[in-house]
Design a protein around this motif. Structure first.
Motif, short mmCIF file in Angstrom:
data_model
loop_
_atom_site.label_atom_id
_atom_site.label_comp_id
_atom_site.label_asym_id
_atom_site.label_seq_id
_atom_site.Cartn_x
_atom_site.Cartn_y
_atom_site.Cartn_z
N LYS A 1 14.56 37.44 7.36
CA LYS A 1 15.48 38.42 7.85
C LYS A 1 16.71 38.08 8.51
O LYS A 1 17.68 38.83 8.20
CB LYS A 1 14.16 39.58 8.77
N LEU A 2 16.42 36.94 9.54
CA LEU A 2 17.68 37.05 10.27
C LEU A 2 18.77 36.48 9.21
O LEU A 2 19.57 36.32 9.31
CB LEU A 2 17.29 35.40 11.24
N ALA A 3 18.04 35.39 8.09
CA ALA A 3 18.64 34.71 7.36
C ALA A 3 19.56 36.16 6.34
O ALA A 3 20.83 35.60 6.34
CB ALA A 3 18.10 34.01 6.26
N SER A 4 18.64 36.34 5.48
CA SER A 4 19.49 37.48 5.09
C SER A 4 20.16 38.42 5.71
O SER A 4 21.65 38.44 4.53
CB SER A 4 18.20 39.07 4.59
N MET A 5 19.96 38.51 6.74
CA MET A 5 20.93 39.90 7.75
C MET A 5 22.96 38.28 7.59
O MET A 5 23.86 39.68 8.14
CB MET A 5 20.90 40.07 9.22
N LEU A 6 22.23 37.80 8.00
CA LEU A 6 23.47 36.71 8.64
C LEU A 6 24.07 36.59 6.75
O LEU A 6 25.46 36.38 6.75
CB LEU A 6 23.42 35.24 8.63
N PHE B 1 16.48 45.46 5.29
CA PHE B 1 16.48 44.36 6.14
C PHE B 1 15.29 43.72 6.60
O PHE B 1 14.89 42.46 7.30
CB PHE B 1 17.03 43.46 7.55
N THR B 2 14.22 44.99 6.65
CA THR B 2 12.43 44.77 6.66
C THR B 2 11.94 44.03 6.14
O THR B 2 11.10 43.45 5.70
CB THR B 2 12.01 45.60 7.72
N GLN B 3 12.87 44.29 4.21
CA GLN B 3 11.83 44.23 3.57
C GLN B 3 12.25 43.24 2.48
O GLN B 3 12.71 43.84 1.84
CB GLN B 3 10.76 44.97 3.09
N VAL B 4 12.93 42.21 2.59
CA VAL B 4 13.92 40.94 1.96
C VAL B 4 12.52 39.59 1.45
O VAL B 4 11.63 39.12 2.31
CB VAL B 4 14.57 40.16 3.02
N GLU B 5 11.73 39.69 1.12
CA GLU B 5 11.62 38.20 0.09
C GLU B 5 12.52 37.53 -0.36
O GLU B 5 13.57 37.41 -0.50
CB GLU B 5 11.31 38.62 -1.93
N LEU C 1 20.98 42.26 -2.91
CA LEU C 1 19.62 41.89 -2.00
C LEU C 1 18.68 42.36 -1.08
O LEU C 1 18.42 42.81 -1.41
CB LEU C 1 19.73 40.77 -1.21
N VAL C 2 19.60 43.09 -0.34
CA VAL C 2 19.13 44.16 0.33
C VAL C 2 19.41 45.70 0.55
O VAL C 2 18.61 46.55 0.97
CB VAL C 2 19.99 44.06 1.61
N GLN D 1 14.93 56.34 -3.24
CA GLN D 1 15.69 57.41 -1.98
C GLN D 1 14.80 55.62 -1.06
O GLN D 1 15.81 55.47 -0.32
CB GLN D 1 14.94 58.36 -1.87
N SER D 2 13.56 55.11 -0.86
CA SER D 2 13.64 54.93 -0.09
C SER D 2 14.54 53.08 -0.28
O SER D 2 14.51 51.77 0.30
CB SER D 2 12.25 54.05 -0.44
N VAL D 3 15.03 52.99 -1.49
CA VAL D 3 15.48 51.79 -1.81
C VAL D 3 17.52 52.04 -1.67
O VAL D 3 18.14 51.39 -1.96
CB VAL D 3 15.11 50.65 -2.84
N SER D 4 17.46 52.97 -1.62
CA SER D 4 19.02 53.66 -1.47
C SER D 4 19.87 53.38 0.21
O SER D 4 20.90 53.77 -0.33
CB SER D 4 19.19 55.22 -1.82
N PHE D 5 18.59 53.05 0.21
CA PHE D 5 20.06 52.24 2.09
C PHE D 5 19.55 50.95 2.16
O PHE D 5 18.46 50.15 1.79
CB PHE D 5 19.42 53.08 3.34
#
Length: 318
Positions: A38-43, A168-172, A235-236, A161-165
């Protein structure tokens, strides 16, 4: 300026350490890979969107505009809605994640390149017409999306709707790797253009006098913008749920305040570090203190809307 960049880097390292270690309960063999992903996806998203916004504001010579006005977020949601409408909820869920990622990146990148190509021929490369076309296209895409969403099953609408925002908690991990393979080369090319971007920021006439081809430079920068925003969004998810994201606006406004320089060798890393600090710090607060009761994008939109009005009023007074 170097000291300020070092300070930003230090703050980012502290934010990352807090995110990894705060509230850690359980086996580190599970927690570390989970939180590190999750941290890598945010960066990756923070750097990609921040650099894309700096490039976009440079070629448009406007610090209020962001790439989201091109309709990227709206296109992403429309593609998902169309897939759910055509395939159904079960069919959509059965699609490989890598295929969805590739479709979104290719579609959103092609959109930006198509817009610029059409404007080069029909509008003689007027970059402001590019922006206005993006605004109109975004409105059109959102209208089509709302129409399609009224036609699908409520359960399928909830899926959209669940994927319209941004999430970062569900990153493959596989998608994170694909996004990195797309984003990192684009970031390297953007850094390579840093001195040319300094020239482009001076205006078409001055840039031409200094030996730079403005149209070619703007086209190259726009391609990089399309790739960076598309990869991050695929990605997110989009960093907004409405007409556009204020994330880039916040990042660049703060970067100009923290490191008041027009040189892109300073501005690019400053914006990238600021964007990462906002995402990591904000997500830490959302997850650890508020228990995800409020999406991070909602907070960003609230702060960004206020900042947008402040910048707009300040611009009019100037």
């Amino acid at each position: 300026m170097a000291k300020r960049l070092i300070l930003l880097s230090t703050l980012l390292l502290i934010a990352c350490a807090i995110y990894i270690g705060l509230g850690a309960e359980g086996a580190w063999s599970f927690l570390l890979p989970y939180r590190a992903t999750k941290l890598a996806s945010m960066l990756l998203v923070g750097v990609g969107l921040s650099v894309a916004t700096v490039l976009f504001q440079t070629i448009t010579a406007n610090r209020i505009l962001t790439p989201s006005v091109m309709g990227f977020d709206a296109l992403y949601v429309m593609v998902l809605t169309l897939l759910v409408h055509v395939l159904g909820g079960v069919g959509y869920a059965s699609l490989p994640a890598a295929l969805l990622f590739a479709m979104n990146v290719a579609g959103m990148t092609a959109l930006g390149m198509l817009l610029f190509g059409l404007l080069q021929k029909g509008a003689r490369g007027d970059i402001m017409r590019l922006v206005l076309t993006g605004l109109i296209l975004g409105i059109l895409l959102r209208s089509v999306t709302e129409f399609l969403q009224r036609m699908i099953d409520p359960a399928e609408f909830q899926m959209v709707q669940s994927v319209s925002f941004a999430r970062f908690t569900q990153v493959e991990p596989s998608l994170l790797l694909l996004s990195a393979l797309v984003t990192l080369p684009a970031l390297a090319l953007a850094w390579r253009m840093r001195t040319r971007l300094d020239v482009l920021a001076l205006g078409d006439a001055t840039a031409t006098g200094l030996g730079e081809n403005p149209k070619r430079g703007q086209a190259q920068a726009l391609v990089l913008i399309c790739i960076l925003v598309a990869a991050s969004t695929a990605l997110v998810g989009p960093m907004s749920g409405g007409g556009g994201s204020f994330f880039g606006l916040i990042v660049t406004a703060l970067a100009h305040v923290i490191t008041p320089s027009e040189r892109h060798r300073i501005l690019l890393p400053s914006a990238a570090l600021t964007g990462c600090i906002i995402l990591v710090g904000g997500q830490t607060v959302m997850e650890r203190l508020l228990d995800l009761t409020t999406p991070l994008t909602v907070v960003i939109e609230l702060i960004g809307g206020i900042l947008f009005l402040v910048l707009l009023v300040k611009r009019k007074r100037a």
